[in-house]
Design an enzyme around this catalytic site. Sequence first.
Site, PDB file in Angstrom:
ATOM      1  CB  CYS A   1       2.478   5.160   9.112  1.00 52.55           C
ATOM      2  SG  CYS A   1       2.493   6.734   8.215  1.00 52.55           S
TER       3      CYS A   1
ATOM      4  CG  HIS B   1       9.902  -1.137   6.190  1.00 50.85           C
ATOM      5  ND1 HIS B   1       9.444   0.100   5.815  1.00 50.85           N
ATOM      6  CD2 HIS B   1      11.107  -1.270   5.587  1.00 50.85           C
ATOM      7  CE1 HIS B   1      10.318   0.687   5.021  1.00 50.85           C
ATOM      8  NE2 HIS B   1      11.354  -0.131   4.877  1.00 50.85           N
TER       9      HIS B   1
ATOM     10  CG  ASP C   1      16.413  -1.684   0.718  1.00 49.17           C
ATOM     11  OD1 ASP C   1      15.707  -0.670   0.574  1.00 49.17           O
ATOM     12  OD2 ASP C   1      17.323  -1.767   1.567  1.00 49.17           O
TER      13      ASP C   1
ATOM     14  N   PRO D   1       0.850  -1.204   0.000  1.00 48.79           N
ATOM     15  CG  PRO D   1      -0.018  -1.069   2.157  1.00 48.79           C
ATOM     16  CD  PRO D   1       0.742  -1.971   1.244  1.00 48.79           C
ATOM     17  CG  LEU D   2       3.136   1.816  -2.762  1.00 47.92           C
ATOM     18  CD1 LEU D   2       3.504   1.627  -4.231  1.00 47.92           C
ATOM     19  CD2 LEU D   2       4.384   1.864  -1.904  1.00 47.92           C
TER      20      LEU D   2
END
Length: 677
Positions: A415, A484, A519, A330-331
């Site tokens: 976030c 992440h 990455d 989700p961007l």
Amino acid sequence: MADTAPAEDRPEPCPVAADPSPPPLPTPEELVARAVAPVKAAFLRPPPVRDAPGEDGRASGAVPLEKKSKRQFRRDRKQEQESVLRLCVGVAKSGNVDACKFGASCRFTHDIDAYLAQKPADLEGTCPFTVLGQPCPYGLTCRFFGTHKDDHAPSESHEINTLSKDVQKLLWKTRYKFPRASEQIKHLGLKEVIKIKAGAATEDRSADHDNPDVSCELNGDDKTESSCNAPVNVEHDSNLCEEMDKLGGEPLVGDSVARAAKKSKIEVVEINKEAAGTHDNKAYPEDPNLVNGSEVPSNIPSSCRVDLVATPHLRERKIIDFREKLYLAPLTTVGNLPFRRLCKTLGADITCGEMAMCTNLMQGQASEWALLRRHSSEDLFGVQICGAFPDTVARTIELVDNECSFDFVDINMGCPIDVVVNKGAGSSLLNKPMRIKSIVQASSAVTKRPLTVKVRTAFFEGRNRADSLVSDIYDWGASAITIHGRSRQQRYSKNADWDYINQCAQKAPDDLHVIGNGDIFSFTDWNRHVSGSSKISTCMIARGALVKPWIFTEIKEERDWDITSGERLSILKDFTRFGLEHWGSDTKGVETTRHFLLEWLSYTCRYIPVGLLDVVPQRLNWRPPSYCGRDDLETMMASDSAADWVRISELLLGKVPEGFTFAPKHKSNSYDRAENG
């Protein structure tokens, strides 16, 4: 004084040293060690000369931006509303002045001749709706009006998860009911939220300290996470203690009595409120003697009914196998519906909507609900929400579970954006493990769809704590966790810590899907992290898809695609077509499509074609030097100047309006300030 010495007696001048040879160019290995892309020497060029930015960050000589007052903004808005370019939708669609049902009271103009006289010229190409064999919903306002045909049969939209007006009105009036979330909040010992402040625009509880109707208190060991609550005077209820004693429970004393009485009082208020409401969620009846559709024995006091909440077991949920599926992250901003459609055509398996804030969804904000839109091509689709409190998140999940179509729901707890963290949401939750537990437990009980959680390694760099979550988060109700490999303090700088992600995966239960993130920029990165670890189910692809969305094709075909500028332009054309279908083919839709195209081009300029590199594949952290492409279009696509991005947009969407300016929204490679640790 003049020199009178004879010429033969004068000293010979010192010999002038020859110009030294230019230093040798660094080797590709040296460039890679410095995180500089090793572009072949034949394509290197001096960096373009640009004016130095001034104090305001703008280039010298640039026209200063005019700062308007609120009065000027209101005046401009009024002029825009009175403009003949604001043609009535009903009139534009039918071409008939009498088609508007509001008649003379309509806020938009009905003067078709005046509108056509000032309408911009049509763009080159064909209306995207005409290509699909559908009637164009924009009629006269379409920028491709000359290509319209009259023989199209009406057809349904391919987009779902739109917010209905009836639900929006109920949310505005705070009359939408949340029976599952309410029961689960009581079951976990959290104070029920009776009213939601309709005036708050974001996830802000700071204004609710003096409001007795808004609180979410954790009645456990995590007392530091409690919101401010209004004092409640509670007397000892001997009858309640006797009822609990009959049921085999311990007598209620002290704080236990207060909590039980609070629950009883809250339930009565909630039942009265629901009885006064008009909206029925259709899944649960109005009868207070029924909980989740099952009858409750009458000898059990109302305050004890919360113990009978039917929490779906993980085995009862829909199962999604994430293993080795290509997952588009989700961007924010760029991960819109047209971009996800594009990635689906290029090989993505799983897509997820942009992050939506819980409070904004609960208030019925149309702009926030637009983030939940789903296209019919997205066969495995999730929605991502972000909130700071268990009650808010649970209610939001119940809301979208009732009103939307999706396959799983993801809670963003990673976030790093300041405005989110400062409200106690996003990666701020990594400092509050008991809050995470309450959110996951409350949320997993209100839906039978799989629940996933996205986190970072930690809040501060060097203080990793995600490994302490993976061992318990499955028991709390999560089906998968995405990690992440960076802390919140790192943002997107430095390399992702995949060694730590593997450590977390080793601690995870066998039934918990662990998804790595960070990455992924080539099929070799994918194979190294997925095939190299049996415990990592799949990898989430984020910035790699922004820079080159054909990464999904590369992974499935296991090759480094030396894509040409013409093929890249075709991909941009597909995005433009999807954008016009989504945002509209009128002037406003064209400019909205242009805006999001330019936001995306601010990422794609970082891609370096395979044929120009000495070392393949490209790494995500490489800084590209100034280079020229194999043709003019490829050179323009490699430019980091917004002026060149605008020129590319003009190839697809025509000339920009007069006075058009653009500045990219995101700065994705920033390191946090020292005061944050």
